[in-house]
Design a protein around this motif. Structure first.
Motif, PDB file in Angstrom:
ATOM      1  N   UNK A 165      -7.884  24.786 -17.689  1.00 27.85           N
ATOM      2  CA  UNK A 165      -8.580  25.589 -18.703  1.00 27.85           C
ATOM      3  C   UNK A 165      -9.856  24.945 -19.242  1.00 27.85           C
ATOM      4  N   UNK A 166     -10.028  23.650 -19.071  1.00 30.43           N
ATOM      5  CA  UNK A 166     -11.244  22.991 -19.561  1.00 30.43           C
ATOM      6  C   UNK A 166     -12.401  23.132 -18.575  1.00 30.43           C
ATOM      7  N   UNK A 167     -12.150  23.797 -17.449  1.00 29.26           N
ATOM      8  CA  UNK A 167     -13.190  24.006 -16.442  1.00 29.26           C
ATOM      9  C   UNK A 167     -13.447  25.500 -16.300  1.00 29.26           C
ATOM     10  N   UNK A 168     -14.685  25.843 -15.958  1.00 30.37           N
ATOM     11  CA  UNK A 168     -15.063  27.247 -15.876  1.00 30.37           C
ATOM     12  C   UNK A 168     -16.204  27.423 -14.878  1.00 30.37           C
ATOM     13  N   UNK A 169     -16.470  28.668 -14.541  1.00 29.00           N
ATOM     14  CA  UNK A 169     -17.619  28.999 -13.709  1.00 29.00           C
ATOM     15  C   UNK A 169     -18.810  29.289 -14.604  1.00 29.00           C
ATOM     16  N   UNK A 170     -19.958  28.744 -14.241  1.00 29.81           N
ATOM     17  CA  UNK A 170     -21.188  28.955 -14.999  1.00 29.81           C
ATOM     18  C   UNK A 170     -22.236  29.504 -14.034  1.00 29.81           C
ATOM     19  N   UNK A 171     -22.894  30.612 -14.385  1.00 28.06           N
ATOM     20  CA  UNK A 171     -23.959  31.119 -13.510  1.00 28.06           C
ATOM     21  C   UNK A 171     -25.048  30.061 -13.317  1.00 28.06           C
ATOM     22  N   UNK A 172     -25.500  29.923 -12.093  1.00 29.32           N
ATOM     23  CA  UNK A 172     -26.479  28.888 -11.745  1.00 29.32           C
ATOM     24  C   UNK A 172     -27.755  28.993 -12.587  1.00 29.32           C
ATOM     25  N   UNK A 173     -28.146  30.200 -12.960  1.00 28.62           N
ATOM     26  CA  UNK A 173     -29.395  30.349 -13.722  1.00 28.62           C
ATOM     27  C   UNK A 173     -29.281  29.877 -15.175  1.00 28.62           C
ATOM     28  N   UNK A 174     -28.075  29.554 -15.640  1.00 24.18           N
ATOM     29  CA  UNK A 174     -27.878  29.011 -16.994  1.00 24.18           C
ATOM     30  C   UNK A 174     -27.809  27.495 -17.004  1.00 24.18           C
ATOM     31  N   UNK A 175     -27.843  26.872 -15.843  1.00 19.79           N
ATOM     32  CA  UNK A 175     -27.679  25.421 -15.739  1.00 19.79           C
ATOM     33  C   UNK A 175     -29.044  24.756 -15.693  1.00 19.79           C
ATOM     34  N   UNK A 176     -29.166  23.671 -16.479  1.00 22.10           N
ATOM     35  CA  UNK A 176     -30.434  22.966 -16.560  1.00 22.10           C
ATOM     36  C   UNK A 176     -30.357  21.536 -16.050  1.00 22.10           C
ATOM     37  N   UNK A 177     -31.088  20.673 -16.696  1.00 23.75           N
ATOM     38  CA  UNK A 177     -31.229  19.275 -16.282  1.00 23.75           C
ATOM     39  C   UNK A 177     -30.014  18.438 -16.678  1.00 23.75           C
TER      40      UNK A 177
END
Length: 100
Positions: A60-72
């Motif tokens: 539960x502490x892991x999730x999918x994040x859209x690539x366009x929301x990920x930064x440096x």
């Protein structure tokens, strides 16, 4: 004349390859709240994206994040020679630890 036709054929192949690459869907990134959580997800052989996806519901502490929301990278760590990064996630207070 042969050189011009050969160059044109190479350009057509290059453009066809670029169009195919542009049509591939962008995979979301698996991100975890802690490095420990990421390492637990990766445990028992889940070192590739597809295997980690199948194990994701049990973490539960892991999730999918859209690539366009990920930064440096906000934080970095080395474990066993493998680099790990905690990347900034737009609209969230915490960075997300991602698979190397």
């Amino acid at each position: 004349m042969k050189h011009a036709i050969g160059a044109l054929g190479g350009a057509v192949l290059l453009l066809a390859g670029a169009a195919a690459a542009a049509q591939e869907p962008v995979q979301p990134i698996i991100a975890c709240e802690t490095l420990v959580g990421l390492r637990q997800l990766m445990g028992a052989g889940a070192t590739d994206h597809m295997t980690a996806l199948t194990r994701l519901p049990r973490h539960p502490a892991c999730r999918l994040v859209p690539r366009d929301r990920v930064g440096a990278a906000e934080q970095r760590a080395m474990i066993g020679g493998a680099p790990f990064e905690c990347l900034t996630v737009r609209d969230e207070d915490r960075c997300g630890w991602v698979m190397p």
